[in-house]
Design an enzyme around this catalytic site. Structure first.
Site, PDB file in Angstrom:
ATOM      1  N   GLU A  10       8.674  39.932 -11.615  1.00  0.00           N
ATOM      2  CA  GLU A  10       8.133  41.282 -11.808  1.00  0.00           C
ATOM      3  C   GLU A  10       7.693  41.855 -10.463  1.00  0.00           C
ATOM      4  O   GLU A  10       7.963  41.299  -9.401  1.00  0.00           O
ATOM      5  CB  GLU A  10       6.949  41.256 -12.794  1.00  0.00           C
ATOM      6  CG  GLU A  10       7.356  41.079 -14.235  1.00  0.00           C
ATOM      7  CD  GLU A  10       6.341  41.685 -15.203  1.00  0.00           C
ATOM      8  OE1 GLU A  10       5.789  42.758 -14.911  1.00  0.00           O
ATOM      9  OE2 GLU A  10       6.124  41.090 -16.271  1.00  0.00           O
ATOM     10  N   ASN A 143       1.460  47.512 -17.935  1.00  0.00           N
ATOM     11  CA  ASN A 143       2.547  47.454 -16.966  1.00  0.00           C
ATOM     12  C   ASN A 143       2.723  48.816 -16.334  1.00  0.00           C
ATOM     13  O   ASN A 143       2.398  49.833 -16.908  1.00  0.00           O
ATOM     14  CB  ASN A 143       3.838  46.966 -17.622  1.00  0.00           C
ATOM     15  CG  ASN A 143       3.943  45.448 -17.604  1.00  0.00           C
ATOM     16  OD1 ASN A 143       4.029  44.836 -16.548  1.00  0.00           O
ATOM     17  ND2 ASN A 143       3.904  44.834 -18.784  1.00  0.00           N
ATOM     18  N   ASP A 191       8.196  47.746 -19.965  1.00  0.00           N
ATOM     19  CA  ASP A 191       7.592  46.857 -18.974  1.00  0.00           C
ATOM     20  C   ASP A 191       7.481  47.605 -17.645  1.00  0.00           C
ATOM     21  O   ASP A 191       6.956  48.707 -17.607  1.00  0.00           O
ATOM     22  CB  ASP A 191       8.420  45.568 -18.870  1.00  0.00           C
ATOM     23  CG  ASP A 191       7.598  44.369 -18.418  1.00  0.00           C
ATOM     24  OD1 ASP A 191       6.847  44.497 -17.443  1.00  0.00           O
ATOM     25  OD2 ASP A 191       7.713  43.294 -19.036  1.00  0.00           O
TER      26      ASP A 191
END
Length: 288
Positions: A10, A143, A191
């Site tokens: 991420e 997120n 996300d």
């Protein structure tokens, strides 16, 4: 596609130091150098989860990081200096998750419970003097955030609740105002995201194998399909869209789960802003 496979890739960002990303639960800070098929290179590893970083202006090799239970400065030698650990004494085990800078050089970072307990997370802002302030609470899995070019609007996903909200942000105080629903995702979890130069939002949609571009009015404009089930982060390096994915939680990961992908798109993006401080605190690696 690069040969690496990450557990939870991420926090990918295009910075003035190149493309950086994290493998959150492993605490690894990585950089994507060379050709999009070359291996990733590790810059640092922390003994705590590492959610995302941003470069610190005028401090070569120093990063501000959402890590462990708070916010720290990561020095060129890999040592850390904590600005605050607001989740250290929480009632349940917590960790930091995604984070980014706004166009004014403030750092914004979300927190969540390890077990994704409903409403346990928060959003924090790090101002130019290093002060860490909780600005939003009652978030389950934050997120983003992602900001429009002028910083007037902030997008923030709550992945567990399947939606993205858009908040007005006061330019003088950096306080977010009342939000509106931007999109709701019914077939997966929104996300990581990034805003392109036309103001559209690219969103990694966990569980769907897709990255989607939404126009500023919330209409779906384009869907990019991947051979990986859990897209988790996106960034734009001019007209190259870089996408991280995850293997975590999959009983039988496929050959491409956890990979980092690159695709060319029509509308470019801007580099991430560095965290800018006002000089009231000394920073590691700072030019004198």
């Amino acid at each position: 596609m690069r040969p690496d496979r990450l557990e939870l890739g991420e926090g990918i960002r295009w910075t003035d130091r190149g493309i950086v990303l994290v493998d959150i639960l492993a605490g690894r800070l990585l950089t994507a150098v060379g050709h999009p098929t070359d291996p990733l290179r590790q810059l640092a590893q922390l003994p705590v989860p590492l959610g995302a970083v941003a470069p610190v202006a005028d401090a070569p090799g120093t990063w501000i990081a959402a890590a462990g239970t708070g916010i720290c400065l990561l020095s060129p030698d890999g040592s850390t200096r904590w600005l605050a650990q607001p989740e250290a004494d929480a009632a349940r085990p917590m960790r930091m998750n995604d984070a980014t800078t706004d166009p004014f050089g403030r750092f914004w970072a979300g927190s969540m419970a390890y077990d994704a307990d409903e409403g346990a997370g928060s959003l924090y802002r790090v101002d130019h003097d290093g002060t860490v302030t909780r600005v939003l609470d009652d978030i389950t899995v934050p997120n983003g955030p992602a900001f429009t070019a002028g910083g007037a609007s902030m997008y923030l996903a709550d992945s567990a609740r399947g939606g993205i909200r858009r908040y007005p942000v006061d330019p003088a105080t950096a306080e977010p105002g009342p939000p509106e629903v931007f999109i709701t995702v019914d077939d997966g979890s929104p996300d990581g995201m990034v805003v392109d130069v036309e103001g559209a939002v690219w969103v990694a949609v966990w569980g769907t194998g897709s990255v989607r571009r939404y126009l500023p009015d919330g209409r779906l404009d384009r869907t990019l399909s991947l051979p990986a089930r859990q897209p988790a982060g996106v960034c734009l390096q001019e007209d190259l869209l870089h996408i991280t994915t995850a293997r975590v939680g999959l009983a039988e990961p496929g050959p491409y789960d956890g990979a980092v992908f690159t695709a060319r798109v029509e509308v470019p993006g801007r580099p991430a802003t560095a965290y800018r401080h006002d000089g009231s605190v000394s920073l590691p690696g700072e030019r004198s």
